[in-house]
Scaffold this motif. Sequence first.
Motif, PDB file in Angstrom:
ATOM      1  N   LEU A   1       0.965  -0.902   0.206  1.00 30.40           N
ATOM      2  CA  LEU A   1      -0.052  -0.073   0.154  1.00 30.40           C
ATOM      3  C   LEU A   1       0.836   1.291   0.004  1.00 30.40           C
ATOM      4  CD1 LEU A   1      -2.982   1.062  -0.012  1.00 30.40           C
ATOM      5  CD2 LEU A   1      -2.722   1.075   2.440  1.00 30.40           C
ATOM      6  N   LYS A   2       2.114   1.230   0.411  1.00 28.20           N
ATOM      7  CA  LYS A   2       3.051   2.392   0.486  1.00 28.20           C
ATOM      8  C   LYS A   2       3.344   2.701  -0.981  1.00 28.20           C
ATOM      9  CE  LYS A   2       5.284   1.616   4.920  1.00 28.20           C
ATOM     10  NZ  LYS A   2       6.566   1.699   5.570  1.00 28.20           N
ATOM     11  N   LYS A   3       3.145   1.925  -2.018  1.00 31.35           N
ATOM     12  CA  LYS A   3       3.471   2.243  -3.176  1.00 31.35           C
ATOM     13  C   LYS A   3       2.632   3.073  -3.899  1.00 31.35           C
ATOM     14  CE  LYS A   3       6.911  -0.687  -2.426  1.00 31.35           C
ATOM     15  NZ  LYS A   3       8.105  -0.292  -2.016  1.00 31.35           N
ATOM     16  N   ILE A   4       1.478   3.223  -3.417  1.00 30.40           N
ATOM     17  CA  ILE A   4       0.547   4.015  -4.339  1.00 30.40           C
ATOM     18  C   ILE A   4       0.721   5.579  -4.007  1.00 30.40           C
ATOM     19  CG2 ILE A   4      -1.323   2.216  -3.964  1.00 30.40           C
ATOM     20  CD1 ILE A   4      -2.693   4.068  -2.018  1.00 30.40           C
ATOM     21  N   SER A   5       0.109   6.299  -4.960  1.00 30.39           N
ATOM     22  CA  SER A   5       0.642   7.912  -4.985  1.00 30.39           C
ATOM     23  C   SER A   5       0.125   8.523  -3.855  1.00 30.39           C
ATOM     24  CB  SER A   5       0.044   8.450  -6.295  1.00 30.39           C
ATOM     25  OG  SER A   5      -1.364   8.376  -6.384  1.00 30.39           O
ATOM     26  N   ALA A   6      -1.015   8.397  -3.203  1.00 28.09           N
ATOM     27  CA  ALA A   6      -1.670   8.937  -2.018  1.00 28.09           C
ATOM     28  C   ALA A   6      -1.870   7.973  -0.865  1.00 28.09           C
ATOM     29  CB  ALA A   6      -2.499  10.020  -2.268  1.00 28.09           C
ATOM     30  N   PRO A   7      -1.010   7.434  -0.277  1.00 22.68           N
ATOM     31  CA  PRO A   7      -1.421   6.223   0.915  1.00 22.68           C
ATOM     32  C   PRO A   7      -1.803   7.121   1.987  1.00 22.68           C
ATOM     33  CG  PRO A   7       1.029   6.578   0.612  1.00 22.68           C
ATOM     34  CD  PRO A   7       0.287   7.389  -0.391  1.00 22.68           C
ATOM     35  N   PRO A   8      -2.634   6.227   2.490  1.00 21.67           N
ATOM     36  CA  PRO A   8      -3.275   6.994   3.770  1.00 21.67           C
ATOM     37  C   PRO A   8      -2.025   7.120   4.854  1.00 21.67           C
ATOM     38  CG  PRO A   8      -4.638   4.934   3.189  1.00 21.67           C
ATOM     39  CD  PRO A   8      -3.475   5.057   2.182  1.00 21.67           C
ATOM     40  N   PRO A   9      -2.166   8.304   5.437  1.00 20.80           N
ATOM     41  CA  PRO A   9      -1.137   8.424   6.461  1.00 20.80           C
ATOM     42  C   PRO A   9      -1.313   7.607   7.595  1.00 20.80           C
ATOM     43  CG  PRO A   9      -2.291  10.557   5.862  1.00 20.80           C
ATOM     44  CD  PRO A   9      -2.950   9.476   5.168  1.00 20.80           C
ATOM     45  N   VAL A  10      -2.544   7.227   8.058  1.00 19.72           N
ATOM     46  CA  VAL A  10      -2.500   6.077   8.910  1.00 19.72           C
ATOM     47  C   VAL A  10      -3.748   5.256   8.717  1.00 19.72           C
ATOM     48  CG1 VAL A  10      -2.101   7.473  11.194  1.00 19.72           C
ATOM     49  CG2 VAL A  10      -4.534   7.608  10.375  1.00 19.72           C
ATOM     50  N   LEU A  11      -3.635   3.963   9.067  1.00 22.89           N
ATOM     51  CA  LEU A  11      -4.870   2.845   9.050  1.00 22.89           C
ATOM     52  C   LEU A  11      -5.470   2.635  10.138  1.00 22.89           C
ATOM     53  CD1 LEU A  11      -3.304   0.326   6.072  1.00 22.89           C
ATOM     54  CD2 LEU A  11      -5.205   2.325   5.921  1.00 22.89           C
ATOM     55  N   TYR A  12      -6.598   2.283  10.256  1.00 25.71           N
ATOM     56  CA  TYR A  12      -7.316   1.831  11.571  1.00 25.71           C
ATOM     57  C   TYR A  12      -7.601   0.360  10.976  1.00 25.71           C
ATOM     58  CZ  TYR A  12      -8.506   6.487  13.057  1.00 25.71           C
ATOM     59  OH  TYR A  12      -8.322   7.908  13.411  1.00 25.71           O
ATOM     60  N   ILE A  13      -7.267  -0.562  11.885  1.00 25.52           N
ATOM     61  CA  ILE A  13      -7.273  -1.993  11.734  1.00 25.52           C
ATOM     62  C   ILE A  13      -7.732  -2.676  12.782  1.00 25.52           C
ATOM     63  CG2 ILE A  13      -6.027  -4.085  11.010  1.00 25.52           C
ATOM     64  CD1 ILE A  13      -3.837  -2.350   9.839  1.00 25.52           C
ATOM     65  N   LYS A  14      -8.984  -3.521  12.571  1.00 26.70           N
ATOM     66  CA  LYS A  14      -9.420  -4.285  13.736  1.00 26.70           C
ATOM     67  C   LYS A  14      -9.216  -5.774  13.194  1.00 26.70           C
ATOM     68  CE  LYS A  14     -13.052  -5.278  16.731  1.00 26.70           C
ATOM     69  NZ  LYS A  14     -14.156  -4.553  17.554  1.00 26.70           N
ATOM     70  N   GLY A  15      -8.549  -6.529  13.684  1.00 31.02           N
ATOM     71  CA  GLY A  15      -8.056  -7.914  13.066  1.00 31.02           C
ATOM     72  C   GLY A  15      -6.533  -8.048  12.755  1.00 31.02           C
ATOM     73  N   GLU A  16      -6.189  -8.735  11.322  1.00 30.92           N
ATOM     74  CA  GLU A  16      -4.956  -8.805  11.376  1.00 30.92           C
ATOM     75  C   GLU A  16      -4.753  -8.641   9.916  1.00 30.92           C
ATOM     76  OE1 GLU A  16      -2.128  -9.027  13.311  1.00 30.92           O
ATOM     77  OE2 GLU A  16      -3.367  -8.815  15.322  1.00 30.92           O
ATOM     78  N   ILE A  17      -3.812  -7.972   9.259  1.00 35.10           N
ATOM     79  CA  ILE A  17      -3.344  -8.192   7.863  1.00 35.10           C
ATOM     80  C   ILE A  17      -2.209  -9.137   7.871  1.00 35.10           C
ATOM     81  CG2 ILE A  17      -2.764  -6.833   5.876  1.00 35.10           C
ATOM     82  CD1 ILE A  17      -4.082  -4.263   6.906  1.00 35.10           C
ATOM     83  N   LYS A  18      -2.479  -9.965   7.317  1.00 35.12           N
ATOM     84  CA  LYS A  18      -1.209 -11.148   7.042  1.00 35.12           C
ATOM     85  C   LYS A  18      -0.299 -10.935   5.909  1.00 35.12           C
ATOM     86  CE  LYS A  18      -3.987 -14.561   9.684  1.00 35.12           C
ATOM     87  NZ  LYS A  18      -4.909 -13.702  10.221  1.00 35.12           N
ATOM     88  N   ASP A  19       0.904 -11.536   6.064  1.00 38.71           N
ATOM     89  CA  ASP A  19       1.821 -11.680   4.942  1.00 38.71           C
ATOM     90  C   ASP A  19       1.141 -12.414   4.005  1.00 38.71           C
ATOM     91  OD1 ASP A  19       3.657  -9.960   6.244  1.00 38.71           O
ATOM     92  OD2 ASP A  19       4.671 -11.845   7.133  1.00 38.71           O
ATOM     93  N   GLY A  20       1.580 -12.192   2.700  1.00 32.85           N
ATOM     94  CA  GLY A  20       1.090 -13.039   1.429  1.00 32.85           C
ATOM     95  C   GLY A  20       0.323 -12.199   0.494  1.00 32.85           C
ATOM     96  N   PHE A  21      -0.241 -12.684  -0.635  1.00 32.65           N
ATOM     97  CA  PHE A  21      -0.927 -11.928  -1.702  1.00 32.65           C
ATOM     98  C   PHE A  21      -2.448 -11.932  -1.481  1.00 32.65           C
ATOM     99  CE2 PHE A  21       2.914 -14.244  -3.507  1.00 32.65           C
ATOM    100  CZ  PHE A  21       3.565 -13.027  -3.560  1.00 32.65           C
ATOM    101  N   SER A  22      -2.796 -10.722  -1.972  1.00 33.09           N
ATOM    102  CA  SER A  22      -4.215 -10.627  -2.007  1.00 33.09           C
ATOM    103  C   SER A  22      -4.775 -10.000  -3.313  1.00 33.09           C
ATOM    104  CB  SER A  22      -4.574  -9.429  -0.942  1.00 33.09           C
ATOM    105  OG  SER A  22      -4.341  -9.852   0.264  1.00 33.09           O
ATOM    106  N   ILE A  23      -5.976 -10.407  -3.621  1.00 33.35           N
ATOM    107  CA  ILE A  23      -6.886  -9.957  -4.829  1.00 33.35           C
ATOM    108  C   ILE A  23      -7.862  -9.233  -4.625  1.00 33.35           C
ATOM    109  CG2 ILE A  23      -8.118 -10.779  -7.036  1.00 33.35           C
ATOM    110  CD1 ILE A  23      -5.907 -12.627  -7.604  1.00 33.35           C
ATOM    111  N   SER A  24      -8.407  -8.420  -5.200  1.00 29.87           N
ATOM    112  CA  SER A  24      -9.626  -7.670  -4.915  1.00 29.87           C
ATOM    113  C   SER A  24     -10.586  -8.218  -5.815  1.00 29.87           C
ATOM    114  CB  SER A  24      -9.504  -5.964  -4.883  1.00 29.87           C
ATOM    115  OG  SER A  24      -8.928  -5.446  -6.037  1.00 29.87           O
ATOM    116  N   ILE A  25     -11.855  -8.196  -5.213  1.00 35.19           N
ATOM    117  CA  ILE A  25     -13.025  -8.601  -5.856  1.00 35.19           C
ATOM    118  C   ILE A  25     -14.191  -7.640  -5.747  1.00 35.19           C
ATOM    119  CG2 ILE A  25     -14.924 -10.303  -6.552  1.00 35.19           C
ATOM    120  CD1 ILE A  25     -13.043 -12.596  -5.214  1.00 35.19           C
ATOM    121  N   VAL A  26     -14.229  -6.726  -6.816  1.00 37.81           N
ATOM    122  CA  VAL A  26     -15.322  -5.708  -6.896  1.00 37.81           C
ATOM    123  C   VAL A  26     -16.673  -5.915  -7.743  1.00 37.81           C
ATOM    124  CG1 VAL A  26     -13.455  -4.157  -5.553  1.00 37.81           C
ATOM    125  CG2 VAL A  26     -13.866  -4.447  -8.311  1.00 37.81           C
ATOM    126  N   GLY A  27     -17.507  -5.196  -7.505  1.00 42.47           N
ATOM    127  CA  GLY A  27     -18.497  -5.014  -8.441  1.00 42.47           C
ATOM    128  C   GLY A  27     -19.592  -3.947  -7.872  1.00 42.47           C
TER     129      GLY A  27
END
Length: 347
Positions: A74-100
């Motif tokens: 996420l740090k690689k995008i042009s305007a990353p959020p200065p802070v993230l609020y996270i409930k739970g865990e963001i794990k290592d590994g790859f992710s794919i987004s599914i949207v519609g």
Amino acid sequence: MEILYALAFYFKKGIGLKTIKKLIDRYGSFEIAFKSGEFDLREELLRAEKEIKKAQTLGVKIVPFTEKAYPSILKKISAPPPVLYIKGEIKDGFSISIVGSRKCSSYGRKIAYQLASFLVSHGVSVVSGLAYGIDTAAHKGAVESKGVTYAVLGCGIDINYPSGNRNLRERILEEGGALISEFPFGTPPSKENFPRRNRIISGLSVATVVVEANENSGALITAGFALEQGRDVFVVPGNIDSVFSRGSNRLLKEGATPIVDFEDIFEELPYLKTEENHHCGIDDKFQPIIDVLLKGDAHIDKIVAESGLPYCEVITLLFELESEGVIRSDGNRYFLVKGGNFAKGGS
């Protein structure tokens, strides 16, 4: 203390996301930026203290851009959020987004559900926006297959929106996923928040899949962000006479990669597939280099500068990656190879 100063800068009116990014590039941390004396943050620091106390009460982590726990992709995008609020865990590994779209067909919901189930069965996490329709189907497909999924919210993490997905929020956490927001506590789900959160959905993902989107769907905005970020965009083809598929079919016309079989994703991004629960992704030691090359081919000097690794170590790791068929070189420039053993696709 870094969290305190990060929130104070975030709360300061008149300072935008790109300005904050420039400050961090200049000073290296929010604390050092504050100690420069350039900004008066007295009121914002008081608000930040209250925000931190509330986070502790709710079991929410506030992660500044400058901390290692902040997702590197996420740090690689042009305007990353200065802070993230996270409930739970963001794990290592790859992710794919599914949207519609929120309004979708039963076919679209079925495909989103099945695709999410397919991905998590191969160790790939699913990212979506917790909205009704395709998003909900994707999250359900993941959690009901005992997989990890991340819901990026267009409101404060303490706001139960949409209200009908309260139980789904709990299931996401139970299965080891996370709720994620860039918005302060109490932020309502305003219309303007959702296009903004879409850059995070795509930003957390190595690729975005548009399952079904009408001509005005926010999913098209997510796809646009993904392209800007150098990530792959896939589209599930829809009936040409279906109002639910007009936007997604247009993406296909413009050059997005069609999915006619779920395995198509692995043909484009073969590093994602795990066999018999084999290692998913790459060894952690390679990650800094992969993160640099995700943005495109790079000279060795750029890889050294952006990875933060010593020159000699970079040389060794590049040799190993090239031996594995993950990267190729042209002189002193290196690039990822689609079809490599575990190379990331993208730019």
